[in-house]
Design an enzyme around this catalytic site. Structure first.
Site, PDB file in Angstrom:
ATOM      1  N   ARG A   7       0.677  -1.235  -0.064  1.00  0.00           N
ATOM      2  CA  ARG A   7      -0.060  -0.087  -0.032  1.00  0.00           C
ATOM      3  C   ARG A   7       0.806   1.141  -0.011  1.00  0.00           C
ATOM      4  O   ARG A   7       1.999   1.138   0.692  1.00  0.00           O
ATOM      5  CB  ARG A   7      -0.891  -0.009   1.256  1.00  0.00           C
ATOM      6  N   GLN A  41      22.747  19.448  -9.763  1.00  0.00           N
ATOM      7  CA  GLN A  41      24.263  19.640 -10.591  1.00  0.00           C
ATOM      8  C   GLN A  41      23.801  19.638 -12.197  1.00  0.00           C
ATOM      9  O   GLN A  41      22.778  19.068 -12.540  1.00  0.00           O
ATOM     10  CB  GLN A  41      24.934  18.243 -10.403  1.00  0.00           C
ATOM     11  N   HIS A  43      20.599  21.745  -3.758  1.00  0.00           N
ATOM     12  CA  HIS A  43      21.370  22.020  -4.870  1.00  0.00           C
ATOM     13  C   HIS A  43      21.262  21.013  -5.976  1.00  0.00           C
ATOM     14  O   HIS A  43      20.535  20.132  -5.635  1.00  0.00           O
ATOM     15  CB  HIS A  43      23.076  21.919  -4.703  1.00  0.00           C
TER      16      HIS A  43
END
Ligand SMILES: [Zn+2]
Ligand SMILES: [Zn+2]
Length: 335
Positions: free
Chosen positions: A23, A166, A164
């Protein structure tokens, strides 16, 4: 009975383990500090304001005053900017010099945020910065492929908590992308259509796997999703390259991406995830058969020997249940 499903665009098969299906609530991992409960600044975080390493900086927005977004060169880059792209063959050894780009986009001055907690405008700004850097790097003829990706959380491969993303610019097109490009081309040759445009219209009609839709995008759990809560966000306009997304589309994508990540954050209690912007190889611009998109992969299960040995996955969540669960999450339940 379990079923095998195939993604018509990538031709990848997956086992949907209906017998073992969990589930959606069962994918919430044991409690741990979630993003918003971290401090908003850390003295030893290289991305926090006051700790900027200016010699690595590539750009910042805005240019003056306190920044909202910064792009820096990766301090330990996978590829080096300077140098010639040289190919060599020696017997069975094939090599290309490791030139390219490896940049980090710092998404906010706040240490304890992530796109799920940011405003749509802040998420759009991140996407605009991706595009600006992408277009600049694309001018470099040594680069053939751009890959934008986010690692959120340790299970997704990051040790740095500060939000952040990349960007890597590669001097080759990786095999995986080449193979998908070939499948897209084959589909186009056979049917005269882009596979992704076809899939998008079917998913919008069907609705069972839709998570969100907007004027320019639709987010859904693919029919043959490889893992639980795996999500694709497709632009409705056929376009092969993220670099050609319009300002209006990026503003809209900021809202949709943030909405989907917010549903994951609330529904699965800040799961670790990766997202990737999948865009055409730079030498395939304007292609009729490639269609850029964003893929989101929550790291709520781990792959093992079978995946390694077969290259295929066993998904222990029914894509329709994953989508229904996310549709039901009330994204307005936190301020
Ligand atoms: Zn920080
Ligand atoms: Zn298309």
């Amino acid at each position: 009975m379990p079923e095998l499903r195939q993604n018509i665009a990538t031709k990848e098969w997956v086992i949907i383990a209906t017998e073992r299906a969990k589930r959606p609530e069962e994918f919430v991992l044991p409690p741990r500090p979630i993003t918003e409960h971290r401090p908003d600044w850390e003295a030893d975080c290289p991305f926090c304001p006051g700790n900027e390493e200016l010699d690595l900086e590539v750009m910042r927005i805005p240019e003056d005053g306190p920044w909202q977004v910064r792009v820096v060169r990766n301090k330990y880059p996978a590829l080096q900017r300077e140098g010639e792209r040289l190919r060599t063959f020696k017997g069975v050894q094939r090599q290309i010099s490791g030139v390219g780009y490896h940049e980090v986009l710092i998404e906010s001055p706040a240490h304890n945020t992530c796109p799920a907690l940011q405003s749509p405008a802040e998420v759009s700004l991140i996407l605009q910065a991706f595009k600006i850097r992408g277009r600049e790097i694309a001018q470099d003829t040594r680069v053939e492929q751009l890959v934008w990706f986010k690692n959120h959380g340790e299970r997704a491969g990051t040790s740095l908590a500060h939000p952040h993303t990349q960007l890597i610019g590669l001097p080759i097109v990786p095999y995986h992308i080449r193979a998908r490009t070939e499948e897209a081309r084959r589909y186009f040759d056979d049917t005269g259509h882009c596979a992704m445009c076809h899939m998008l219209s079917e998913e919008l009609k069907d609705g069972q796997r839709l998570v969100a839709k907007s004027q320019h995008f639709a987010a859904f759990v693919p029919y043959a999703a490889l893992s639980p809560f795996h999500i694709w966000i497709l632009p409705r306009r056929h376009e092969s390259s993220f670099l050609n997304a319009t300002a209006r589309e990026l503003a809209d994508l900021g809202e949709v991406l943030r909405l989907v990540l917010r549903k994951l954050y609330l529904g699965l209690k800040d799961p670790d995830y990766n997202y990737v912007v999948r865009s055409a190889p730079l030498l395939d611009p304007g292609s009729e058969y490639l269609h850029w998109y964003v893929t989101i992969v929550p790291r709520v299960t781990q792959s093992a020997g079978f995946e390694l040995g077969s290259g295929m996955f066993i998904n222990v969540a029914l894509p329709e249940s994953s989508a229904a669960f996310l549709r039901a999450v009330d994204e307005t339940s936190i301020p």
